[in-house]
Design a protein around this motif. Sequence first.
Motif, short mmCIF file in Angstrom:
data_model
loop_
_atom_site.label_atom_id
_atom_site.label_comp_id
_atom_site.label_asym_id
_atom_site.label_seq_id
_atom_site.Cartn_x
_atom_site.Cartn_y
_atom_site.Cartn_z
N SER A 1 -11.33 -11.42 9.76
CA SER A 1 -11.19 -11.98 8.41
C SER A 1 -10.07 -11.25 7.68
O SER A 1 -9.69 -10.14 8.05
CB SER A 1 -12.50 -11.86 7.62
N PHE A 2 -9.57 -11.91 6.65
CA PHE A 2 -8.55 -11.31 5.79
C PHE A 2 -8.93 -11.59 4.35
O PHE A 2 -9.34 -12.70 3.99
CB PHE A 2 -7.17 -11.88 6.08
N ASN A 3 -8.80 -10.56 3.49
CA ASN A 3 -9.13 -10.71 2.08
C ASN A 3 -8.09 -9.99 1.24
O ASN A 3 -7.53 -8.96 1.64
CB ASN A 3 -10.51 -10.13 1.78
N ALA A 4 -7.85 -10.55 0.06
CA ALA A 4 -6.88 -9.95 -0.87
C ALA A 4 -7.43 -10.02 -2.29
O ALA A 4 -8.10 -10.98 -2.66
CB ALA A 4 -5.54 -10.67 -0.79
N ASP B 1 -4.86 -5.38 -3.70
CA ASP B 1 -5.33 -4.78 -2.44
C ASP B 1 -5.47 -5.89 -1.42
O ASP B 1 -5.93 -7.00 -1.75
CB ASP B 1 -6.67 -4.08 -2.66
N TYR B 2 -5.03 -5.63 -0.20
CA TYR B 2 -5.26 -6.61 0.86
C TYR B 2 -5.64 -5.87 2.14
O TYR B 2 -5.14 -4.78 2.42
CB TYR B 2 -4.07 -7.55 1.07
N THR C 1 -11.53 -2.03 9.54
CA THR C 1 -10.85 -2.70 8.44
C THR C 1 -9.64 -1.86 8.05
O THR C 1 -9.78 -0.68 7.74
CB THR C 1 -11.78 -2.88 7.23
N ILE C 2 -8.47 -2.45 8.10
CA ILE C 2 -7.25 -1.70 7.81
C ILE C 2 -6.67 -2.15 6.46
O ILE C 2 -6.85 -3.28 6.02
CB ILE C 2 -6.19 -1.86 8.91
N ARG C 3 -5.99 -1.22 5.84
CA ARG C 3 -5.26 -1.45 4.60
C ARG C 3 -3.89 -0.81 4.74
O ARG C 3 -3.59 -0.17 5.75
CB ARG C 3 -6.00 -0.81 3.40
N VAL C 4 -3.08 -0.95 3.72
CA VAL C 4 -1.79 -0.26 3.71
C VAL C 4 -2.05 1.25 3.77
O VAL C 4 -2.88 1.77 3.03
CB VAL C 4 -0.99 -0.63 2.45
N GLN D 1 -1.13 -2.49 8.27
CA GLN D 1 -1.15 -3.66 7.40
C GLN D 1 0.20 -3.77 6.70
O GLN D 1 0.58 -2.88 5.94
CB GLN D 1 -2.26 -3.53 6.36
N SER D 2 0.92 -4.85 6.97
CA SER D 2 2.28 -4.97 6.48
C SER D 2 2.44 -6.08 5.47
O SER D 2 3.09 -5.90 4.44
CB SER D 2 3.24 -5.20 7.66
#
Length: 453
Positions: free
Chosen positions: A224-227, A237-238, A255-258, A271-272
Amino acid sequence: MKARRVDFIDRIWGFFTSLRLVIILLLVLSLLSVVGTVIEQNKPLQEYYRFFRPETVELFLKLGLLDMYHSWWFTSCLALLALNVIACTMERYPSIMKGLKTANVVLDEKLEAGLKDPAKIKYHLPAETVEKRVTELVKKIFPAGPIVTETQDARHFFYEKGRYTRLSFLLTHLSILIIFIGAIGGSIFGFKGYVNINEGSTISTIQTRKGENKALNFGVRCNSFNADYYETGAPKDYRSDLSVIRDGKEVLRQTIRVNDPLSYEGITFYQSSFGALPDNVTLEIRGKNDASHGTVVAPVGKQVDIPGSGIRIEVADYREHFHFPDGSEAGTAIGVNIFRPGAEPEGVWIYEAYPEKNNHWGYSFKVKGVKLQKYTGLQVNKDPGVWLVWTGCIMLVVGIMLAFFTSHKKLWIRIGKDRKGRVELTAGGMANKNKYAFSSEVARLFDSFREVS
């Protein structure tokens, strides 16, 4: 002729050991680093097309500004700086080795003349008592025992501390070379690339910056992807929920973030970016005399027929912010490959907001709908030289700390007798760095010598 050759070699050597070269290279590298910060590096190409005109992106690609840290000109600057570091190290190596050698341990008249503000103190005490009390005082500054030398008329005590701090210069330069080796090794044996993964999809290959497809030994699935967004609409935040799939089984989930990546088998996923790509595009097609050829639903990357025409089309690209050749905004554009019988495939752009410009080979195209699917954009990095870089950074910090906060200190003491038979103490010291602080320390020590009774 021989003199000219020697002069030429001296000039080359002087060039590589000059401070001017170091300053110029550091300024150039600093400026390039600023450019590399302003122009984000190693992003998917569609990300650059969203913010820059196509000709600008092409110019950036030719100049290597989208992956500048792997460009030939940036590597050349690093190589030149490495040669400068090696040359400077070789230049100073003899003097450093000379400083490491044990100094003259006897405080004779020649050495005494070269010391700054040596002390001469006379005592009405036995020489043994003076020696015992003075050496106890010196231990507070020089914990290691002295080298004791007896001459015909005196006893000499030589103290030394921090001899190997002179190697901080070599340690600092070596650390820079190790960082360069790690960076170059990572560039040669590693790779950097990117990949877009739709929600629910799994990938096992990525595309490198060189345009090559790199196969992985495992799969990566975007569960999944959330922002989250600010009120202004800017992303707050994404994050992506990723799973590593090995032999059909999930072996890792994160779960990865920047700045909070996932790493597996030496490959790191950052996360780019994020966005939406079309799953399919609905096109209304008309032919000659405005005759309708119906509505076609074209999945991305698959060829479909235009009814009653013998022509096939394929949706190949999607640009959310396209620009016309004159630089004006065109809005959303769909890249379509058209396959005509007996002809080579040709690519055209179909504009959602400008249907009057979508006439090609007797057919007009109108975008009726675009079904978008969210994707997460990942930067993928494998850098086997990263541990060398970290090792070099640690060595660099240690070397700088040693260079700025430590010094090679020496102290000489001679205990003998003057012409009247009284015990006479002569002492002096020197340091290769922080000389003012050391002279103050030695002055306080000499004051304590005068209080010996």
